[in-house]
Design a protein around this motif. Structure first.
Motif, mmCIF file in Angstrom:
data_model
loop_
_atom_site.group_PDB
_atom_site.id
_atom_site.type_symbol
_atom_site.label_atom_id
_atom_site.label_comp_id
_atom_site.label_asym_id
_atom_site.label_seq_id
_atom_site.Cartn_x
_atom_site.Cartn_y
_atom_site.Cartn_z
ATOM 1 N N HIS A 1 -8.283 10.102 7.925
ATOM 2 C CA HIS A 1 -8.530 10.353 9.348
ATOM 3 C C HIS A 1 -8.790 11.845 9.549
ATOM 4 O O HIS A 1 -8.173 12.685 8.900
ATOM 5 C CB HIS A 1 -7.303 9.905 10.151
ATOM 6 C CG HIS A 1 -7.488 9.918 11.635
ATOM 7 N ND1 HIS A 1 -7.531 11.100 12.370
ATOM 8 C CD2 HIS A 1 -7.631 8.906 12.542
ATOM 9 C CE1 HIS A 1 -7.695 10.804 13.651
ATOM 10 N NE2 HIS A 1 -7.759 9.485 13.785
ATOM 11 N N ASP B 1 -5.712 14.063 9.986
ATOM 12 C CA ASP B 1 -4.965 14.296 8.751
ATOM 13 C C ASP B 1 -5.725 15.245 7.830
ATOM 14 O O ASP B 1 -5.120 16.061 7.121
ATOM 15 C CB ASP B 1 -4.695 12.972 8.031
ATOM 16 C CG ASP B 1 -3.525 12.210 8.641
ATOM 17 O OD1 ASP B 1 -2.624 12.852 9.207
ATOM 18 O OD2 ASP B 1 -3.521 10.969 8.547
ATOM 19 N N THR C 1 -0.205 11.383 9.426
ATOM 20 C CA THR C 1 -0.043 10.762 10.742
ATOM 21 C C THR C 1 -0.672 9.373 10.744
ATOM 22 O O THR C 1 -0.186 8.466 11.421
ATOM 23 C CB THR C 1 -0.709 11.637 11.827
ATOM 24 O OG1 THR C 1 -0.147 12.953 11.776
ATOM 25 C CG2 THR C 1 -0.494 11.054 13.214
ATOM 26 N N TYR C 2 -1.747 9.197 9.969
ATOM 27 C CA TYR C 2 -2.470 7.924 9.910
ATOM 28 C C TYR C 2 -2.570 7.469 8.447
ATOM 29 O O TYR C 2 -3.637 7.572 7.828
ATOM 30 C CB TYR C 2 -3.861 8.077 10.534
ATOM 31 C CG TYR C 2 -3.810 8.642 11.932
ATOM 32 C CD1 TYR C 2 -3.446 7.838 13.009
ATOM 33 C CD2 TYR C 2 -4.085 9.986 12.172
ATOM 34 C CE1 TYR C 2 -3.369 8.356 14.294
ATOM 35 C CE2 TYR C 2 -4.012 10.512 13.458
ATOM 36 C CZ TYR C 2 -3.651 9.690 14.511
ATOM 37 O OH TYR C 2 -3.569 10.198 15.783
ATOM 38 N N THR D 1 -2.313 4.410 7.205
ATOM 39 C CA THR D 1 -2.940 3.107 6.992
ATOM 40 C C THR D 1 -4.202 2.978 7.831
ATOM 41 O O THR D 1 -4.327 3.579 8.900
ATOM 42 C CB THR D 1 -1.974 1.957 7.358
ATOM 43 O OG1 THR D 1 -1.643 2.050 8.746
ATOM 44 C CG2 THR D 1 -0.702 2.040 6.522
ATOM 45 N N VAL E 1 -4.020 1.677 11.616
ATOM 46 C CA VAL E 1 -3.527 2.697 12.548
ATOM 47 C C VAL E 1 -4.599 3.755 12.801
ATOM 48 O O VAL E 1 -4.798 4.200 13.939
ATOM 49 C CB VAL E 1 -2.231 3.345 11.995
ATOM 50 C CG1 VAL E 1 -1.807 4.533 12.852
ATOM 51 C CG2 VAL E 1 -1.115 2.316 11.932
ATOM 52 N N ALA E 2 -5.302 4.157 11.747
ATOM 53 C CA ALA E 2 -6.344 5.175 11.889
ATOM 54 C C ALA E 2 -7.482 4.693 12.784
ATOM 55 O O ALA E 2 -7.921 5.404 13.698
ATOM 56 C CB ALA E 2 -6.885 5.561 10.506
ATOM 57 N N LYS F 1 -7.452 2.235 14.937
ATOM 58 C CA LYS F 1 -6.960 1.967 16.299
ATOM 59 C C LYS F 1 -6.951 3.258 17.112
ATOM 60 O O LYS F 1 -7.360 3.266 18.277
ATOM 61 C CB LYS F 1 -5.553 1.369 16.242
ATOM 62 C CG LYS F 1 -4.967 1.014 17.599
ATOM 63 C CD LYS F 1 -3.626 0.317 17.457
ATOM 64 C CE LYS F 1 -2.951 0.095 18.797
ATOM 65 N NZ LYS F 1 -3.767 -0.690 19.735
ATOM 66 N N GLU F 2 -6.505 4.369 16.501
ATOM 67 C CA GLU F 2 -6.494 5.646 17.206
ATOM 68 C C GLU F 2 -7.907 6.082 17.560
ATOM 69 O O GLU F 2 -8.158 6.585 18.663
ATOM 70 C CB GLU F 2 -5.813 6.723 16.344
ATOM 71 C CG GLU F 2 -5.528 8.017 17.066
ATOM 72 C CD GLU F 2 -6.754 8.916 17.248
ATOM 73 O OE1 GLU F 2 -6.798 9.670 18.244
ATOM 74 O OE2 GLU F 2 -7.665 8.863 16.388
#
Length: 298
Positions: free
Chosen positions: A199, A202, A284-285, A287, A290-291, A293-294
């Motif tokens: 991400h 990151d 922070t991301y 997976t 999660v990445a 989705k953000e």
């Protein structure tokens, strides 16, 4: 902190600058007028390193310059552009650092996980030395070797072996997402090739981590800890975008469109950020779900 940055108008460079609001930053750019439109007014712009009398003024140098590697077919001329846009500026920076009486304390220099070449499903860390000798490896190997030419003991060198940076601002993800948004997305070839991604947030935080960690040196994989196969990536992307994942792109179509450059997409690498996590960096991301989705829920 006083920093010199190359590649400052690029995707990662712009975000690094944004994340350092209190730093004095000088950006090397071929086009000051265009750079001024996308960078904050506080950034000083130079069009040649000769405009900087002494590198001793800098606490650190971040070298992110380079022609995009996957945007065009790899004609002989394009291969030359890809190489020289990385090698020439790196050699110049190293020369200037070595000429300093009081050199910068850190030199972060770009590279890519292309250094390893195609690796199939084998897990790859910074300790992996069995590389596949192909164009991407040759580009990165010389790039890293040039950066490693810093002879000043006061200057530690970190090599940023970067994966696919995920952001909606540009790079690979918008191109990957486009067919899904039109409802015709799916895996590429058999979908078993691994994609090592990170991400954008990151990526930037990892650069700042290495910039500030006095014990950091050598090569670091800047990839998330959970690389995904192309099939799994496609499925997660489709789910995030609420679109079907029904189609697939045959390998021969990719080769027709991209030529030799298609090999990067069709072969893949399963790269882990072993040194980065052992140094204490926390993602922070970590997976893909999660990445993504953000990225797409904002």
């Amino acid at each position: 902190m006083n920093l010199l940055l190359t590649g400052g108008t690029g995707l990662v460079g712009r975000n690094v600058i944004k994340s350092l609001p209190d730093a004095d930053i000088t950006v090397l750019t071929r086009d000051k007028e265009s750079a001024a439109k996308v960078l904050p007014d506080r950034v000083k712009l130079v069009s040649a390193l000769s405009e900087i009398p002494d590198f001793s003024v800098f606490d650190g140098v971040i070298n992110l310059a380079g022609e995009p590697i996957a945007d065009k077919r790899w004609t002989p001329l394009q291969k030359q552009r890809i190489c020289q846009s990385r090698w020439d500026i790196t050699a110049q920076l190293v020369s200037r650092i070595n000429a300093c009486d009081a050199p910068p304390s850190v030199f972060l220099s770009g590279s890519a996980i292309g250094y390893y070449g195609r690796q199939g499903d084998k897990i790859v860390t910074e300790a992996s030395h069995q590389v596949h000798d192909e164009f991407t490896h040759q580009v990165c190997a010389k790039w890293e070797n040039l950066a490693g030419g810093v002879t000043k003991e006061e200057t530690r060198v970190c090599l940023l072996r970067t994966g696919v940076v995920l952001t909606e601002e540009g790079g690979a993800l918008p191109k990957m997402a486009l067919p899904f948004k039109f409802g015709v997305g799916g895996k590429i070839s058999d979908g078993e090739q691994y994609l090592s991604w990170i991400h954008i947030d990151d990526m930037v935080q990892a650069i700042l981590f290495l910039l500030n960690d006095p014990n950091a040196s050598g090569a670091y994989n800047l990839t998330a800890p959970e690389p995904q196969t192309n099939a799994a990536f496609s499925s997660t992307l489709a789910h995030t975008l609420h679109r079907p994942n029904l189609f697939f792109v045959p390998a021969f179509v990719m080769k027709l469109v991209l030529g030799e450059a298609a090999d990067m997409i069709l072969t893949g690498q399963r790269v882990l950020p072993d040194k980065l996590t052992k140094a204490g960096f926390r993602f922070t991301y970590p997976t893909l779900d999660v990445a993504l989705k953000e990225i797409y829920d904002n």
